[in-house]
Design a protein around this motif. Structure first.
Motif, PDB file in Angstrom:
ATOM      1  N   ASP A  63     -20.784  -2.054 -50.219  1.00 29.30           N
ATOM      2  CA  ASP A  63     -22.225  -2.073 -49.984  1.00 29.30           C
ATOM      3  C   ASP A  63     -22.576  -3.088 -48.896  1.00 29.30           C
ATOM      4  OD1 ASP A  63     -24.956  -1.307 -50.619  1.00 29.30           O
ATOM      5  OD2 ASP A  63     -25.146  -3.285 -51.539  1.00 29.30           O
ATOM      6  N   LYS A  64     -21.905  -4.229 -48.923  1.00 32.58           N
ATOM      7  CA  LYS A  64     -22.127  -5.237 -47.888  1.00 32.58           C
ATOM      8  C   LYS A  64     -21.669  -4.736 -46.521  1.00 32.58           C
ATOM      9  CE  LYS A  64     -24.067  -8.630 -50.039  1.00 32.58           C
ATOM     10  NZ  LYS A  64     -25.410  -9.088 -49.642  1.00 32.58           N
ATOM     11  N   GLN A  67     -24.117  -2.269 -45.049  1.00 33.87           N
ATOM     12  CA  GLN A  67     -25.285  -2.942 -44.483  1.00 33.87           C
ATOM     13  C   GLN A  67     -24.990  -3.481 -43.087  1.00 33.87           C
ATOM     14  OE1 GLN A  67     -27.292  -5.752 -47.187  1.00 33.87           O
ATOM     15  NE2 GLN A  67     -26.242  -4.727 -48.887  1.00 33.87           N
ATOM     16  N   LYS A  73     -29.338   0.131 -47.686  1.00 39.61           N
ATOM     17  CA  LYS A  73     -28.857  -0.761 -48.728  1.00 39.61           C
ATOM     18  C   LYS A  73     -28.969  -0.078 -50.076  1.00 39.61           C
ATOM     19  CE  LYS A  73     -29.601  -5.322 -50.790  1.00 39.61           C
ATOM     20  NZ  LYS A  73     -30.395  -6.572 -50.745  1.00 39.61           N
ATOM     21  N   TYR A  75     -28.534  -0.925 -54.008  1.00 34.92           N
ATOM     22  CA  TYR A  75     -28.316  -2.023 -54.960  1.00 34.92           C
ATOM     23  C   TYR A  75     -27.767  -1.453 -56.260  1.00 34.92           C
ATOM     24  CZ  TYR A  75     -28.934  -6.272 -57.617  1.00 34.92           C
ATOM     25  OH  TYR A  75     -28.703  -7.388 -58.375  1.00 34.92           O
TER      26      TYR A  75
END
Length: 360
Positions: A63-64, A67, A73, A75
């Motif tokens: 996920d990082k 981005q 993004k 979450y």
């Protein structure tokens, strides 16, 4: 006839190289390998638990990376449920998860708060909300582990205020999910009933991880590791006695896996200190580190299972051949001399020792 003229337009488009990110360097930045290595070092066994933590770490790490590439993004849900017997490493894993989430930027502080019903629920009207709020405020930016979470809910007691605490937890799980992770922990079956009685709570818990009991071999490794950390070592025969002790201790109620092993190790060290203080006026390096069978055999677990028999140089005076030896000599009597046919001769040396009945 007029000829048609075709105009061809050529566009000079210079494509830039796509962005590239070095995964290994990014792992170093987020300290992924370091945190996972700590988890592996802290816990013996638990391969299924470690695999789940690696999977959760992978999705958070990706996920990082997404981005960084400008992708949307996402979450992921981070609230968790840890089920299993006491002493199976739930608090240790929760602490490592807090560290991982902080390194990845999901938590600001990365600390662990452990709470139980008594920390959240009061006995009188109007006192539960302040107690629960205080715990939640201390936990912000980290992980809140609620041990034996099923005790929060007592459906048969109309005067119980656990439901009020649960409602506050639900609000925080939804509204503060970017800076607080809740982990509910407890025995497997009661936790299943707890979630069935609280559908809203169950739907907000994204990860359910079961912690299996340790095997006999894993408990033995944990014990040796604890002895080594304290700079003690088991003698050969003490290891045999310790394994039998494990077999007995695991059968008793309230056995707490690694937690019980820690208590066993501590008591063995206490007995060693007491034995050495009473036996000798001179300390040696060996006497300070050597755990003997004597330091384990004094446990009350052995009182009904052991008996003492005499052993001489010639052999054993055993009538029951099913009796087998666990370990050899613990202590021996001083040599005495006896008069046989006018000749002064040494009496046979007698070695009292412990053996296990029907040991297999």
């Amino acid at each position: 006839m007029q000829k048609k003229k075709w105009i061809v337009l050529t566009l000079d488009v210079s494509l830039k190289d796509p962005k590239k990110i070095n995964i290994q360097e990014l792992k170093k930045t987020y300290k992924i390998n370091e945190s996972l290595q700590k988890l592996d070092e802290d816990l013996i066994g638990l391969s299924s638990v470690k695999k789940r933590i690696q999977e959760i770490t992978a999705i958070l790490f990706m996920d990082k990376v997404r981005q960084d590439f400008g992708l949307s993004k996402y979450y992921p849900g981070l609230h968790m449920s840890f089920t299993g017997s006491p002493g199976t490493g739930k608090s240790t894993v929760a602490s490592r998860m807090a560290e991982l989430l902080q390194n990845l930027g999901y938590l600001t502080r990365g600390h662990l708060i452990v709470a139980s019903r008594d920390d959240l629920v009061a006995q009188f009207v109007g006192q539960t909300a302040p107690k629960t709020k205080d715990v939640l405020e201390k936990s912000m930016g980290g992980v809140l582990l609620i041990d034996e979470a099923y005790y929060l809910y007592k459906p048969n007691n109309e005067k119980d205020y656990g439901g009020e605490a649960i409602e506050m937890l639900l609000q925080v799980m939804e509204n503060k999910r970017t800076d607080l992770v809740l982990i509910f922990a407890g025995y497997s079956e009661p936790m299943k009933m707890f979630y069935r009685s609280n559908p809203g709570l169950s739907s907000r818990v994204a990860h359910h991880i079961d912690f299996p009991d340790y095997s006999r071999e894993e408990l033995s490794i944990i014990a040796k590791k604890l002895f080594q950390e304290r700079q003690y070592e088991l003698s050969f025969y003490a290891e045999e006695v310790f394994l039998k002790y494990l077999d007995l201790r695991c059968q008793l109620p309230l056995f707490a896996n690694a937690r019980s092993i820690k208590n066993i190790v501590n008591r063995a060290c206490f007995r060693l200190a007491s034995r050495v203080m009473g036996e000798t006026g001179i300390f040696t390096y060996k006497s300070l580190i050597h755990i003997t069978p004597y330091d384990l055999i004094l446990s009350t677990l052995f009182l009904k299972g052991l008996k003492t028999i005499p052993m001489t140089k010639i052999g054993f005076n055993i009538t029951n051949m099913d009796t087998k030896i666990i370990f050899q000599v613990l202590e021996y009597e001083k040599l005495n001399y006896i008069n046989i046919s006018g000749n002064l001769m040494r009496a046979p040396k007698v070695f009292p020792t412990f053996v296990w009945k029907n040991f297999s």
